[in-house]
Motif scaffolding. Structure first.
Motif, PDB file in Angstrom:
ATOM      1  N   THR A 107       0.865  -1.186   0.000  1.00  0.00           N
ATOM      2  CA  THR A 107       0.000   0.000   0.000  1.00  0.00           C
ATOM      3  C   THR A 107       0.891   1.222   0.000  1.00  0.00           C
ATOM      4  OG1 THR A 107      -1.465  -1.219   1.469  1.00  0.00           O
ATOM      5  CG2 THR A 107      -1.916   1.123   1.229  1.00  0.00           C
ATOM      6  N   LEU A 108       0.502   2.247  -0.741  1.00  0.00           N
ATOM      7  CA  LEU A 108       1.235   3.516  -0.712  1.00  0.00           C
ATOM      8  C   LEU A 108       0.325   4.534  -0.030  1.00  0.00           C
ATOM      9  CD1 LEU A 108       2.654   3.544  -4.363  1.00  0.00           C
ATOM     10  CD2 LEU A 108       3.597   2.433  -2.337  1.00  0.00           C
ATOM     11  N   THR A 109       0.857   5.209   0.987  1.00  0.00           N
ATOM     12  CA  THR A 109       0.011   6.173   1.712  1.00  0.00           C
ATOM     13  C   THR A 109       0.031   7.524   1.007  1.00  0.00           C
ATOM     14  OG1 THR A 109       1.726   7.140   3.115  1.00  0.00           O
ATOM     15  CG2 THR A 109       0.710   5.095   3.905  1.00  0.00           C
ATOM     16  N   ASP A 110      -0.916   8.392   1.410  1.00  0.00           N
ATOM     17  CA  ASP A 110      -0.828   9.809   1.030  1.00  0.00           C
ATOM     18  C   ASP A 110       0.324  10.409   1.827  1.00  0.00           C
ATOM     19  OD1 ASP A 110      -3.013   9.590  -0.583  1.00  0.00           O
ATOM     20  OD2 ASP A 110      -4.432  10.101   1.027  1.00  0.00           O
ATOM     21  N   SER A 111       0.548  11.702   1.643  1.00  0.00           N
ATOM     22  CA  SER A 111       1.575  12.387   2.412  1.00  0.00           C
ATOM     23  C   SER A 111       1.092  12.509   3.863  1.00  0.00           C
ATOM     24  CB  SER A 111       1.792  13.769   1.793  1.00  0.00           C
ATOM     25  OG  SER A 111       2.811  14.410   2.491  1.00  0.00           O
ATOM     26  N   ILE A 112       1.838  11.893   4.783  1.00  0.00           N
ATOM     27  CA  ILE A 112       1.457  11.936   6.209  1.00  0.00           C
ATOM     28  C   ILE A 112       2.685  12.303   7.027  1.00  0.00           C
ATOM     29  CG2 ILE A 112      -0.465  10.294   6.012  1.00  0.00           C
ATOM     30  CD1 ILE A 112       1.387   8.102   7.094  1.00  0.00           C
ATOM     31  N   SER A 113       2.486  12.752   8.244  1.00  0.00           N
ATOM     32  CA  SER A 113       3.619  13.169   9.073  1.00  0.00           C
ATOM     33  C   SER A 113       4.373  11.945   9.592  1.00  0.00           C
ATOM     34  CB  SER A 113       3.143  14.018  10.250  1.00  0.00           C
ATOM     35  OG  SER A 113       2.498  13.191  11.189  1.00  0.00           O
ATOM     36  N   VAL A 114       5.604  12.178  10.032  1.00  0.00           N
ATOM     37  CA  VAL A 114       6.404  11.100  10.620  1.00  0.00           C
ATOM     38  C   VAL A 114       5.673  10.537  11.844  1.00  0.00           C
ATOM     39  CG1 VAL A 114       8.604  10.578  11.747  1.00  0.00           C
ATOM     40  CG2 VAL A 114       8.566  12.060   9.736  1.00  0.00           C
ATOM     41  N   CYS A 115       5.038  11.420  12.627  1.00  0.00           N
ATOM     42  CA  CYS A 115       4.263  10.964  13.800  1.00  0.00           C
ATOM     43  C   CYS A 115       3.124  10.051  13.361  1.00  0.00           C
ATOM     44  CB  CYS A 115       3.620  12.147  14.515  1.00  0.00           C
ATOM     45  SG  CYS A 115       4.717  13.000  15.579  1.00  0.00           S
ATOM     46  N   ALA A 116       2.381  10.476  12.331  1.00  0.00           N
ATOM     47  CA  ALA A 116       1.231   9.690  11.876  1.00  0.00           C
ATOM     48  C   ALA A 116       1.711   8.335  11.346  1.00  0.00           C
ATOM     49  CB  ALA A 116       0.473  10.455  10.794  1.00  0.00           C
ATOM     50  N   ALA A 117       2.879   8.311  10.709  1.00  0.00           N
ATOM     51  CA  ALA A 117       3.406   7.040  10.189  1.00  0.00           C
ATOM     52  C   ALA A 117       3.752   6.103  11.344  1.00  0.00           C
ATOM     53  CB  ALA A 117       4.638   7.304   9.322  1.00  0.00           C
ATOM     54  N   GLN A 118       4.300   6.670  12.413  1.00  0.00           N
ATOM     55  CA  GLN A 118       4.628   5.845  13.587  1.00  0.00           C
ATOM     56  C   GLN A 118       3.347   5.263  14.196  1.00  0.00           C
ATOM     57  OE1 GLN A 118       7.632   5.150  15.268  1.00  0.00           O
ATOM     58  NE2 GLN A 118       8.711   5.900  13.454  1.00  0.00           N
ATOM     59  N   ASP A 119       2.296   6.102  14.270  1.00  0.00           N
ATOM     60  CA  ASP A 119       1.022   5.636  14.830  1.00  0.00           C
ATOM     61  C   ASP A 119       0.420   4.541  13.952  1.00  0.00           C
ATOM     62  OD1 ASP A 119       1.307   7.374  16.881  1.00  0.00           O
ATOM     63  OD2 ASP A 119      -0.004   8.924  16.050  1.00  0.00           O
ATOM     64  N   LEU A 120       0.502   4.746  12.640  1.00  0.00           N
ATOM     65  CA  LEU A 120      -0.031   3.760  11.700  1.00  0.00           C
ATOM     66  C   LEU A 120       0.690   2.416  11.876  1.00  0.00           C
ATOM     67  CD1 LEU A 120      -1.653   2.995   9.120  1.00  0.00           C
ATOM     68  CD2 LEU A 120       0.262   3.878   7.772  1.00  0.00           C
ATOM     69  N   TYR A 121       2.030   2.502  12.001  1.00  0.00           N
ATOM     70  CA  TYR A 121       2.851   1.285  12.093  1.00  0.00           C
ATOM     71  C   TYR A 121       2.423   0.420  13.275  1.00  0.00           C
ATOM     72  CZ  TYR A 121       7.010  -1.669  12.027  1.00  0.00           C
ATOM     73  OH  TYR A 121       7.859  -2.746  11.955  1.00  0.00           O
ATOM     74  N   LYS A 122       2.052   1.097  14.371  1.00  0.00           N
ATOM     75  CA  LYS A 122       1.659   0.363  15.591  1.00  0.00           C
ATOM     76  C   LYS A 122       0.391  -0.465  15.356  1.00  0.00           C
ATOM     77  CE  LYS A 122       3.767   3.766  18.568  1.00  0.00           C
ATOM     78  NZ  LYS A 122       3.501   5.155  18.859  1.00  0.00           N
ATOM     79  N   THR A 123      -0.411  -0.094  14.360  1.00  0.00           N
ATOM     80  CA  THR A 123      -1.671  -0.816  14.106  1.00  0.00           C
ATOM     81  C   THR A 123      -1.470  -1.955  13.106  1.00  0.00           C
ATOM     82  OG1 THR A 123      -2.314   0.522  12.195  1.00  0.00           O
ATOM     83  CG2 THR A 123      -2.930   1.377  14.358  1.00  0.00           C
ATOM     84  N   LEU A 124      -0.258  -2.075  12.537  1.00  0.00           N
ATOM     85  CA  LEU A 124      -0.027  -3.057  11.464  1.00  0.00           C
ATOM     86  C   LEU A 124       0.577  -4.338  12.026  1.00  0.00           C
ATOM     87  CD1 LEU A 124       1.334  -0.452   8.919  1.00  0.00           C
ATOM     88  CD2 LEU A 124      -0.856  -1.653   8.803  1.00  0.00           C
ATOM     89  N   PRO A 125       0.388  -5.478  11.344  1.00  0.00           N
ATOM     90  CA  PRO A 125       0.894  -6.733  11.902  1.00  0.00           C
ATOM     91  C   PRO A 125       2.423  -6.803  11.928  1.00  0.00           C
ATOM     92  CG  PRO A 125      -0.175  -7.084   9.760  1.00  0.00           C
ATOM     93  CD  PRO A 125      -0.388  -5.659  10.105  1.00  0.00           C
ATOM     94  N   GLU A 126       2.950  -7.561  12.886  1.00  0.00           N
ATOM     95  CA  GLU A 126       4.400  -7.807  13.001  1.00  0.00           C
ATOM     96  C   GLU A 126       4.910  -8.349  11.669  1.00  0.00           C
ATOM     97  OE1 GLU A 126       6.235  -8.544  16.326  1.00  0.00           O
ATOM     98  OE2 GLU A 126       8.054  -8.998  15.197  1.00  0.00           O
ATOM     99  N   GLY A 127       6.062  -7.845  11.211  1.00  0.00           N
ATOM    100  CA  GLY A 127       6.604  -8.302   9.932  1.00  0.00           C
ATOM    101  C   GLY A 127       6.322  -7.332   8.800  1.00  0.00           C
TER     102      GLY A 127
END
Ligand code: HSE
Length: 366
Positions: free
Chosen positions: A338-358
């Motif tokens: 998936t390619l995201t829209d332009s998001i902040s580094v903070c928002a990317a960190q928050d997103l990552y926490k919701t994604l599966p390990e790996g």
């Protein structure tokens, strides 16, 4: 001749020893401290640190024990004994920057740590000079030899992550626990130190968000190659108009024809943008015995010529990663991209926490 002592006779300490032993500098290694005296070095090696502290002829102590303890205590006692200190220890410097700089100043001595970021590259020493009378607006760089070695081999040879990590460890580039390299923590220390030197502001390493390369796989390189891209792990610093800084570490997708893409093996490349000087770039070996040991000796030579530091006042940096934006590549363990829209580094960190390990995440270069 200026007498110096080396504490810790591992990769970096022995690299520094070899450079001094070549006899091309006005330095002499009077004592080497380690846990045991090594055969052939009985004349200079000791296991008792007091022999170094109490020897008034030793002007400089080179710390190459690594880690936080007892390195911190050894460095503090050397500074309090009126000795200059040089170190390659990024963990120590990034965590105890203010305490060590203030202790040095209070005792009329200096602490230098050029090899702590960039290994053999005179990066921090040049950054220190470049920050005088100007403002460093941006720093971006490949600051970890192990991960660059891995990413380069995966890109060039379609190699597997685990195989190239083992190779980097065998070559002596990786930390004792390579998690620090592959999770971006090593770069976090180095970008914190770069911020310290560029601005005088202190930033706690744990405040700096880091995406690593632990989960990068061959399929990611296949995707990138098809787009004319490759991946580099970059440490980032940005100075905002109000004095706040963004500090973050992330795998970044760069054009295969870019300067960063051309950096091979364990090499590092770090760039700065200054308000007056413009763009500067620094390239060289960022890890390994000889380059790092050599840089440690360069710091000793600078100190041999230097006067003590002017007293600085240290302030904590206001770290704000909500105003730096990227588009991100996100590949989940099932292989979906998936390619995201332009998001902040903070928002990317928050997103990552919701994604599966790996899941592997990388930013597209600006
Ligand atoms: N493990 C570090 C690297 C060593 O690979 O860059 C030098 O800091």
């Amino acid at each position: 001749m200026l007498d110096v002592a080396i504490i810790g006779f591992g990769v970096v300490g022995s690299g520094a020893y070899d450079t001094v032993a070549d006899g091309r500098t006005p330095l002499r290694v009077k004592k080497v401290l380690d846990l045991a005296v090594r055969p052939g070095f009985e004349g200079i090696m000791t296991t008792d640190y007091n022999e170094i502290l109490s020897d008034p002829s030793i002007a400089i102590v080179a710390e190459s024990i690594g880690g936080l303890h007892p390195a911190r205590e050894f460095v503090l006692s050397a500074l309090k004994a009126g000795k200059h200190v040089v170190t390659a220890n990024k963990l120590l410097m990034a965590n105890c920057y203010r305490e060590l700089m203030e202790t040095a100043a209070a005792n009329g001595v200096c602490i230098r740590f050029t090899p702590a970021a960039g290994g053999g590259i005179p990066w921090l020493s040049t950054l220190r000079r470049t920050a005088r009378g100007g403002q460093i607006r941006k720093i971006q760089g490949i600051l970890n030899g192990t991960t660059n070695f891995i990413l380069d081999k995966m890109d060039q040879k379609a190699a597997d992550f685990d195989d190239v990590l083992a190779e980097a460890q065998a070559l002596g580039y990786a930390e004792k626990d390579p998690s620090s390299d592959i999770d971006g923590l090593d770069v976090r220390y180095k970008i914190a130190l770069s911020c310290n030197v560029a601005t005088g502001l202190t930033a706690a390493p744990e405040e700096i968000p880091a995406f690593g390369i632990r989960y990068i796989r061959k399929c990611d390189f296949e995707w990138m190659k098809a787009q004319g891209l490759t991946c580099k792990l970059l440490g980032n610093y940005r100075l905002h108009e109000d004095g706040a800084v963004s500090l973050f570490v992330q795998p970044t997708l760069v054009s295969s024809h870019s300067l960063f893409a051309s950096v091979e093996k364990n090499f590092n490349l770090v760039q700065l943008t200054g308000d007056r000087v413009g763009d500067l770039a620094f390239y060289g070996q960022g890890a390994g015995k000889d380059p790092t040991g050599f840089a440690l000796v360069q710091d000793m030579l600078d100190l041999a010529e230097a006067t003590p530091e002017v007293a600085y006042v240290y302030k904590e940096a206001a770290v704000d990663n909500s105003r730096t934006f990227f588009r991100y590549y996100v590949r989940t363990p099932d292989g979906a991209v998936t390619l995201t829209d332009s998001i902040s580094v903070c928002a990317a960190q928050d997103l990552y926490k919701t994604l599966p390990e790996g899941t592997f995440v990388a930013a597209f270069a600006e």
